[in-house]
Design a protein around this motif. Sequence first.
Motif, PDB file in Angstrom:
ATOM      1  N   ASN A 125       0.811  -1.228   0.000  1.00 15.17           N
ATOM      2  CA  ASN A 125       0.000   0.000   0.000  1.00 15.17           C
ATOM      3  C   ASN A 125       0.839   1.270   0.000  1.00 15.17           C
ATOM      4  N   LEU A 126       2.151   1.140  -0.166  1.00 17.22           N
ATOM      5  CA  LEU A 126       3.015   2.316  -0.164  1.00 17.22           C
ATOM      6  C   LEU A 126       3.502   2.628  -1.575  1.00 17.22           C
ATOM      7  N   VAL A 127       3.502   3.918  -1.893  1.00 17.24           N
ATOM      8  CA  VAL A 127       4.052   4.397  -3.159  1.00 17.24           C
ATOM      9  C   VAL A 127       5.223   5.314  -2.820  1.00 17.24           C
ATOM     10  N   PHE A 128       6.376   5.022  -3.399  1.00 20.47           N
ATOM     11  CA  PHE A 128       7.592   5.803  -3.196  1.00 20.47           C
ATOM     12  C   PHE A 128       7.845   6.598  -4.467  1.00 20.47           C
ATOM     13  N   LEU A 129       7.887   7.923  -4.348  1.00 21.11           N
ATOM     14  CA  LEU A 129       8.186   8.776  -5.499  1.00 21.11           C
ATOM     15  C   LEU A 129       9.655   9.163  -5.460  1.00 21.11           C
TER      16      LEU A 129
END
Length: 151
Positions: A32-36
């Motif tokens: 559920n994590l998005v790393f930009l």
Amino acid sequence: MSIYDKLKELGITLPAVATPAAAYVPFVQTGNLVFLSGHIAKKNGTPWVGQFGKDITTEEGKTAARAVAIDLMGTLHAAVGDLGKVKRIVKLMSLVNSTGSFTEQHLVTNGASELIGQVFGDKGAHARSAFGVAQIPMGACVEIELIAEIA
């Protein structure tokens, strides 16, 4: 009010995802994590060059950091398809191109943090780090990366 309504109220149009300038991708989602990846400040489409404590002011830096936040939101939109899916902005990490005597990195970074808070409300309250660094790619004054949790 939806996030997109808030952006419209603020006069913000989200940009398309920029093509990476090196060997990396603009975002990665795991669970559920998005790393930009880090986004550098741009002014009129080119790197916003400068070093705090030498040739750029804290107030200019807040504007630069705000511009980075807009670019980050554009990338986040591309990553998840709908900013309404954002459960929480987890963390921002800010690199501020600074002389050794400059100590207002946190104030520069407020330009991004304040806009994220305006747009996402309580979901935008995030942990944060703001570092002074000797140089950023292409001489940019600020680079910021973001981690978001998606519902």
